[in-house]
Structures are given as C-alpha cells and as structure tokens.
Design a protein around this motif. Sequence first.
Motif, mmCIF file in Angstrom:
data_model
loop_
_atom_site.group_PDB
_atom_site.id
_atom_site.type_symbol
_atom_site.label_atom_id
_atom_site.label_comp_id
_atom_site.label_asym_id
_atom_site.label_seq_id
_atom_site.Cartn_x
_atom_site.Cartn_y
_atom_site.Cartn_z
ATOM 1 N N ASP A 63 0.764 -1.043 0.016
ATOM 2 C CA ASP A 63 0.003 -0.036 0.013
ATOM 3 C C ASP A 63 0.892 1.117 -0.075
ATOM 4 O OD1 ASP A 63 -2.556 1.260 -0.108
ATOM 5 O OD2 ASP A 63 -2.692 1.476 2.076
ATOM 6 N N ARG B 215 3.809 1.696 0.933
ATOM 7 C CA ARG B 215 4.802 1.769 2.224
ATOM 8 C C ARG B 215 5.770 0.680 2.333
ATOM 9 N NH1 ARG B 215 1.661 3.204 7.676
ATOM 10 N NH2 ARG B 215 3.696 3.029 8.599
ATOM 11 N N LEU C 140 7.805 -1.689 4.989
ATOM 12 C CA LEU C 140 7.739 -1.963 6.183
ATOM 13 C C LEU C 140 8.844 -2.539 6.657
ATOM 14 C CD1 LEU C 140 3.797 -3.300 6.532
ATOM 15 C CD2 LEU C 140 4.723 -1.002 7.075
ATOM 16 N N ASN D 294 3.868 -1.710 12.770
ATOM 17 C CA ASN D 294 3.609 -2.135 11.582
ATOM 18 C C ASN D 294 2.888 -3.267 11.159
ATOM 19 O OD1 ASN D 294 5.222 0.044 10.682
ATOM 20 N ND2 ASN D 294 7.027 -0.703 10.542
ATOM 21 N N TRP E 265 -0.890 -2.180 11.687
ATOM 22 C CA TRP E 265 -1.409 -1.389 10.453
ATOM 23 C C TRP E 265 -1.498 -2.203 9.289
ATOM 24 C CZ3 TRP E 265 0.830 -0.666 5.595
ATOM 25 C CH2 TRP E 265 0.410 0.177 4.929
#
Length: 181
Positions: A16, A18, A20, A147, A150
């Motif tokens: 998405d 990002r 991580l 993370n 999330w």
Amino acid sequence: MKAGDLLLTPRGLFFDGRILPCSVGRGGVRRDKREGDGATPVGHHRIVGLLYRPDRVTRPAPWAAPILPGDLWSDASGEPDYNHHIRAPYAHSHENLRRADPLYDLVLLTDWNWPDAKAGMGSAIFLHQWRRPGAPTAGCIAMSRGNLRWLAERLAPGAKLIVPPDMMRFSASRSAVAHQV
C-alpha cells in the motif's frame, strides 16, 4: 503484483505504498525450503488467516480469529495434521500459538505447504512481531508490532505475499531486511 499484495524487497515488505522494515529466516530466502532449515521460501503465498490474542490486543479486522488457551500449530512432519492449527493436548511436535512473549499476539497465516502439507517441506510461514529490529526468524517474516498492526488492519484475506527469487541473495548472514529504515 496487484494492489493489495505484499512484496518482499531488499528494503522491507512493500504494501500500500509503504515499506515496512522486516526480517526473514535465519536460513535466508530459499527455493528449496525444508523443515527446520530456518529459511523463508521463495514464491507467491496467499494470506489465509489472521489470528490475535484477545487478552492482549483488540481484534484488528472482522476476519480475525482469536488465539485461545490450548491453540497449537503442528510441526510434526509425517503426521496427518502436520502444518495445521490444532488443539491441546497433542502428543506430537508442535508450537504454542498462545506464547508467553508477544511474538504471536498478532499473526498472519500464509498457505505455505498448506492445506495439503507434504512431509519435510516445512511448516507454517507466518507474519508476526519480531523479537527486536532485524532479529531473524525460524523462516517467518517479522516486523514491529505497530507495522504488523497497521498491516493486519488493511490486508484482505487472499492477498499474496510475494517472495521473489532475487531475494535469495539474502543469506543467513544478511537475513535481516531493512531493519535500519
């Protein structure tokens, strides 16, 4: 790769938009994953479950299932329930899902060698919390608690975890991916 999938990169797990930071198995990334080798397997692995400890964290998504006392995972290669969620008591080799430490407070399950497990191919590949930044796993992919939370709140069942062959250059000595980011 399509929207909603995860991609393991040298910088971490991409999802998405990002990256991580994460770590992989102490055996590095391998095509020929075997039980006990500590490797993270190359391939496209579907996300097939989401487990959480209701006594420690709130439910991250509607499809999440609670980890209850007596919940185990069989790593008894050759047994009919090898690489499956099982309940105690269980006489064969297994891993406790309800751990004393926080590593499995939130767990994303993949379909590695599941549901029709082949003996010796290796049991569960989970996405879970790491012990500390960059600490290698027994083959799973690990990341920070924040993370992981999330990710669990946004990931849909059936999404793919893509571990590309070019990640095999991360040997056991370089099994931590992007822990400094």
